[in-house]
Write an enzyme that holds these catalytic residues in place. Structure first.
Site, PDB file in Angstrom:
ATOM      1  CB  SER A  57       0.510 -29.233 -31.585  1.00  9.44           C
ATOM      2  OG  SER A  57       1.605 -28.934 -30.741  1.00  9.44           O
ATOM      3  CG  ASP A  58       0.208 -35.457 -28.899  1.00 10.07           C
ATOM      4  OD1 ASP A  58       0.937 -35.204 -27.909  1.00 10.07           O
ATOM      5  OD2 ASP A  58      -0.325 -36.566 -29.056  1.00 10.07           O
ATOM      6  CD1 TRP A  59       5.399 -32.317 -25.072  1.00 11.64           C
ATOM      7  CD2 TRP A  59       3.238 -31.914 -25.495  1.00 11.64           C
ATOM      8  NE1 TRP A  59       4.931 -31.437 -24.116  1.00 11.64           N
ATOM      9  CE2 TRP A  59       3.620 -31.174 -24.341  1.00 11.64           C
ATOM     10  CE3 TRP A  59       1.924 -31.781 -25.944  1.00 11.64           C
ATOM     11  CZ2 TRP A  59       2.742 -30.348 -23.640  1.00 11.64           C
ATOM     12  CZ3 TRP A  59       1.043 -30.961 -25.242  1.00 11.64           C
ATOM     13  CH2 TRP A  59       1.461 -30.259 -24.112  1.00 11.64           C
ATOM     14  N   GLY A  60       5.050 -32.218 -30.472  1.00 20.46           N
ATOM     15  CA  GLY A  60       5.807 -32.464 -31.687  1.00 20.46           C
ATOM     16  C   GLY A  60       4.942 -32.795 -32.885  1.00 20.46           C
TER      17      GLY A  60
END
Ligand SMILES: *[C@@H]1O[C@H](CO)[C@@H](O)[C@H](O)[C@H]1NC(C)=O
Ligand SMILES: *[C@@H]1O[C@H](CO)[C@@H](O)[C@H](O)[C@H]1NC(C)=O
Ligand SMILES: *[C@@H]1O[C@H](CO)[C@@H](O)[C@H](O)[C@H]1NC(C)=O
Ligand SMILES: *[C@@H]1O[C@H](CO)[C@@H](O)[C@H](O)[C@H]1NC(C)=O
Ligand SMILES: *[C@@H]1O[C@H](CO)[C@@H](O)[C@H](O)[C@H]1NC(C)=O
Ligand SMILES: *[C@@H]1O[C@H](CO)[C@@H](O)[C@H](O)[C@H]1NC(C)=O
Ligand SMILES: *[C@@H]1O[C@H](CO)[C@@H](O)[C@H](O)[C@H]1NC(C)=O
Ligand SMILES: *[C@@H]1O[C@H](CO)[C@@H](O)[C@H](O)[C@H]1NC(C)=O
Ligand SMILES: *[C@@H]1O[C@H](CO)[C@@H](O)[C@H](O)[C@H]1NC(C)=O
Ligand SMILES: *[C@@H]1O[C@H](CO)[C@@H](O)[C@H](O)[C@H]1NC(C)=O
Ligand SMILES: *[C@@H]1O[C@H](CO)[C@@H](O)[C@H](O)[C@H]1NC(C)=O
Ligand SMILES: *[C@@H]1O[C@H](CO)[C@@H](O)[C@H](O)[C@H]1NC(C)=O
Length: 812
Positions: free
Chosen positions: A302-305
């Site tokens: 995932s992208d961060w968050g």
């Protein structure tokens, strides 16, 4: 070290990670969207419906990963459930992303680091040219060499995974804040650059991450809005990129298909929604397009968050949650991970069924790249520089073994200098203003010329000082920065010249008559340096230059009839003074990296003959561009942030060509100190009886291998007709027959080559057209199809300087 990252991430990634509770043991309720948003339900179904795609395909190891897959399976079989949960869940630690060690298996963990132009959270490292500069080189060899050199630094610092390269944003809108991290708004050029960069990274033994998958075409509202008082409650969903199936395949997926073909270890799913469903829990894009159609064998992180659910995301194909729980984070939101402890619960209650596949997908590229053998340890300097997850936030122990603050720069300065020059595009050169001929009296203007006066952190815009990279997670930490002014001075001293300089743009724009200001004689050349900021988290507000740069040019050109303008920029600048008769030369120097000044002087003085070409179009006005980011909505509904990609295939030159709009400098344009010609175009089939449809072959990494088979060879003779050596970039554009569906662009880039030629030399160049290059995506047949009728092949030196043409019928 200053907390340079926190502002960027806190404003974007971290807030997004403050997520709503959505661990309900079932697939997300917002699945099952159609590829066409039901804006007008009457036309829904034009391209068919894309149902939810489950289950998530298992890795098969196809394409040369079979042996690594067996190692990964055997390795994973030794893990406890808690260890498997650790393997898919990031933790606070020294790197930007951390998978913890399993000491009993001699596994030292995984270190993931930003980003696409440098290892950012580390010291004694290089800052390379940005993606847009690499794209502007149109040079496969440079793209590969840059990928290798970057990876050497990541590896020497103990980073297993590079969070790059970038093909999303592609550049639907010229205003998007992160376009410069990627290579070009043309999918073909971007695809070649992705492939070369990934090969460079992985040939060096470091995992590449193709990001951001997919439709991540603007920064505004890329993440949800949260109630500031109850940070777990969303008040508005992130923007939804709504696009049809054909546009998805022919534009946005295209370069990612090259990435899958290059066997990128990882793909990063994006923040925003895709046709209504969050990128990291979108089963159609992850299970369907990526893991099935493109045969992707690695892992999706995932992208961060960007993870907004547990089971729903996992079943939709997400393999790794980054950065993991946020309770352990610097920001102390106290939000636990949807993964982590929830994985063990989910496996025990039967709602998570693919945990082994997730871990095996993570470990297969690790073994394939031999990262289990003598991989350097993580450099502790990352821990000191990591303001994102500082030591105080760690809940796991990290053991640092190697030397701290290792200098990993090697001789990369030499290559960065070359790459910066090669990524500079000469847009105008009247009266042979360039190359400079040892001028004795030089004046330098602009706040982009000199040293930054507030440090080199590059995380916020600053008025004074040259700009050699954009901001956000895609920037680099400069260990030094060679400025234009310093490099010009060094060179001018050799010529026993005078160099005067004015670096305050406000002052420059107020000067009424330069003849009263500069030394008694008019300078031989006035070099104006302009800059334009761009960073993750915001889209550009305008496409002109910053700090009144337009006025700076006009002020100088009023009194100096040999004004040479240089821009440092994330891409498009509209250059409204380009036709000013006293502006004799314009050089778009993009973001060249740490050797900026040297790269520039090499071009200005002719040590390097410029050969960069625009990887985007420069229109006459900012308002000429279609597809602007959605920057505001007037309603407050939870789902009201929508971006309709109604322009479909018409972005950048495809749009300007379709509507016959005059532009200032077209896609593919770039001057040289010599001149080139191309002639004798030929097109020969490489196969007899070319079928309209590809053979139905087993899917490989990159999809159906039949799509990558060369079907036609277009050859041309390219000559250097001038009197100095230089490099031409002949470009092949393909026009599909009229039988292709409505909306097919007039012509599209389908080949290019960088050709080095001595004065007077001629070389034969071949462009091998693959099946995909000659096809459109048929939404009904769900196939790439070669249309019947007459194709046009054009070869030229830009998208509007087409010097040779050939018509052929491909399918008989
Ligand atoms: C929806 O599309 C159909 C078919 O193109 C058209 O006839 C109809 O007028 C459209 N309706 C609206 C509300 O735009
Ligand atoms: C993946 O492999 C597991 C274990 O062999 C099997 O139970 C599962 O059905 C497979 N999933 C798919 C989608 O093939
Ligand atoms: C771990 O490394 C040590 C030292 O090289 C070796 O003796 C041991 O067998 C290894 N253990 C595993 C599980 O590979
Ligand atoms: C958040 O709390 C502040 C202070 O109590 C209050 O003024 C504000 O209206 C609240 N915001 C929302 C969205 O409830
Ligand atoms: C599981 O995820 C939910 C939602 O983020 C969270 O509230 C909960 O604490 C998590 N549980 C564990 C054991 O991590
Ligand atoms: C970290 O290491 C210390 C010292 O060896 C030990 O006491 C502690 O339990 C470890 N913590 C974790 C979370 O493993
Ligand atoms: C820049 O020039 C303006 C106008 O002369 C002046 O007001 C300002 O103080 C100058 N800035 C610096 C940092 O010298
Ligand atoms: C610029 O002006 C100088 C005199 O100041 C003149 O010698 C020169 O020819 C002019 N150059 C052009 C290109 O007009
Ligand atoms: C160009 O520069 C000369 C000075 O060399 C000046 O006289 C002339 O007005 C300038 N031209 C324009 C259009 O500003
Ligand atoms: C919002 O309303 C304003 C004023 O009516 C209008 O100009 C603007 O286009 C609207 N914006 C959107 C995104 O609908
Ligand atoms: C495009 O514009 C040019 C110049 O205005 C005109 O000569 C030409 O006919 C136009 N072509 C098309 C296809 O409309
Ligand atoms: C295509 O043409 C080039 C230039 O003549 C040649 O070098 C190349 O081998 C050709 N490719 C094939 C597959 O025939």
């Amino acid at each position: 070290m200053a907390a340079f990252l926190s502002s960027v991430i806190a404003g974007s990634a971290l807030l997004s990670a403050v997520t709503a509770q959505n661990f309900d043991g079932g697939a997300s309720s917002d699945e099952g969207f159609s590829w066409v948003q039901p804006k007008n339900t009457t036309i829904l179904g034009e391209y068919g419906h894309s149902p939810a795609v489950y289950p998530s395909p298992n890795i098969t190891g196809v394409g040369g990963w079979e042996a690594a897959l067996e190692k990964a399976k055997a390795w994973v079989a030794q893990l406890t459930l808690e260890e498997k949960a650790d393997m898919v869940t990031g933790q606070a630690g020294p790197c930007v992303g951390n998978i913890v060690a399993i000491p009993r298996l001699n596994f030292s963990g995984l270190c993931l680091h930003d980003g696409p132009l440098a290892i950012r959270v580390a010291d004694y490292t290089s800052v390379f040219s940005a993606g847009v500069s690499a794209g502007a080189t149109w040079d496969r060899a440079i793209m590969y060499e840059r990928g290798v050199a970057m990876a050497e630094e990541f590896k020497a610092k103990g980073a297993h995974v590079i969070l790059g390269p970038v093909a999303g944003p592609l550049g639907r809108s010229g205003y998007a804040g992160r376009n410069w991290e990627g290579f070009s708004s043309d999918p073909y050029l971007s695809g070649v650059a992705m492939e070369e960069t990934i090969n460079g990274h992985q040939d060096t033994g470091v995992q590449a991450t193709a990001k951001h998958w997919i439709g991540n075409e603007q920064e505004v509202q890329r993440n949800p809005t949260y109630d500031r008082n109850i940070t777990t409650v969303k008040t508005s969903n992130a923007i939804s990129s709504n696009l049809d199936d054909r546009t998805m395949h022919e534009l946005y997926m295209w370069p990612f298909a090259n990435a899958a073909r290059a066997k990128a270890a990882s793909f990063m799913c994006s923040y925003q929604r895709i046709n209504g469903s969050y990128g990291c829990q979108n089963s159609a894009s992850q299970n369907g397009l990526l893991k099935t159609e493109l045969g992707f064998q690695g892992y999706i992180m995932s992208d961060w968050g960007a993870t907004h659910s547990g089971v729903a995301s996992i079943e939709a194909g997400l393999d790794m949650n980054m950065p993991g729980g946020l309770g352990t984070y610097g920001m102390n939101f106290g939000i636990p991970s949807f993964f982590g402890g929830n994985i063990t619960i989910g496996v025990n209650n039967g709602s998570i069924t693919r945990l082994d596949d997730m871990v095996i997908r993570i470990m297969t590229p690790y073994f394939w790249l031999n990262q289990d053998k003598d991989y350097p340890s993580v450099d502790e300097s990352s821990a000191d520089l990591n303001t994102f997850s500082p030591r105080s936030s760690w809940t796991r122990n990290y053991t640092f073994t190697g030397t701290k603050s290792r200098d990993v720069r090697g001789n990369h300065a030499e290559l960065i200098r070359r790459h910066g020059a090669a990524g500079s595009v000469l847009l105008k050169n009247e009266h042979k203003a360039l190359p400079l001929k040892a001028p004795k009296n030089i004046a330098v203007f602009g706040n982009d010329a000199g040293d930054p006066v507030t440090g080199l952190l590059n995380q916020a815009d600053y008025e004074f000082g040259t700009l050699a990279a954009g901001g956000g997670s895609g920037t680099g930490q400069f260990s030094y920065l060679f400025t234009p002014l310093r490099a010009i001075q060094d060179r001018a001293i050799q010529d026993k010249a005078v160099v005067q300089h004015w670096l305050n743009n406000t002052y420059i724009t107020t000067v009424k008559d330069w003849n009263n200001v500069w030394l008694p004689t008019v300078p031989d050349v006035c070099i104006v340096l302009l800059k334009t900021w761009a960073a993750e988290g915001a889209d550009r507000k305008h496409l002109s230059v910053d700090y009144d740069g337009d006025k700076v040019v006009k002020s100088v050109a009023r009194d100096c009839n040999n004004t040479v303008v240089v821009t440092h920029s994330p891409g498009i600048n509209t250059l409204d003074w380009a036709d000013h008769p006293n502006v004799t030369a314009i050089l778009a120097a993009h973001f060249p990296g740490q050797e900026s000044g040297h790269s520039l002087v090499d071009v200005l003085y002719g040590e390097v003959n410029p050969s960069g070409h625009l990887p985007y179009t420069i229109a006459m006005n900012g308002s000429d561009y279609n597809a602007p980011p959605t920057t505001a909505i007037n309603t407050t509904g939870f789902d009201d942030w929508q971006s309709y990609f109604d322009e479909k295939l018409e972005i950048d030159y495809r749009y300007f060509d379709a509507h016959n709009i005059t532009v200032r400098y077209e896609f593919g344009f770039g001057l040289s100190y010599t001149t080139f010609n191309a002639s004798e175009i030929e097109a020969s089939p490489l196969e007899s009886n070319i079928s309209a449809l590809p053979a139905d072959l087993p899917i490989e990494q990159g999809g159906n291998p039949a799509l990558w088979e060369a079907l036609y060879n277009v050859t041309i003779s390219v000559s250097n007709t001038g009197d100095v050596a230089g490099a031409a970039v002949p470009q092949l554009y393909v026009g599909l027959p009229s039988s292709a569906p409505k909306g097919t662009p007039i012509r599209q880039l389908r080949g290019f080559e960088k050709v080095h030629l001595e004065a007077g030399e001629t070389k034969s160049v071949g462009f091998e057209l693959m099946r995909r290059d000659l096809s459109y995506w048929d939404v009904v047949r769900q196939q790439w199809v070669i249309p019947e009728g007459e194709f046009t092949f054009w070869v030229g030196f830009s998208s509007r300087d087409l010097v040779a043409e050939k018509k052929v019928t491909v399918v008989s």
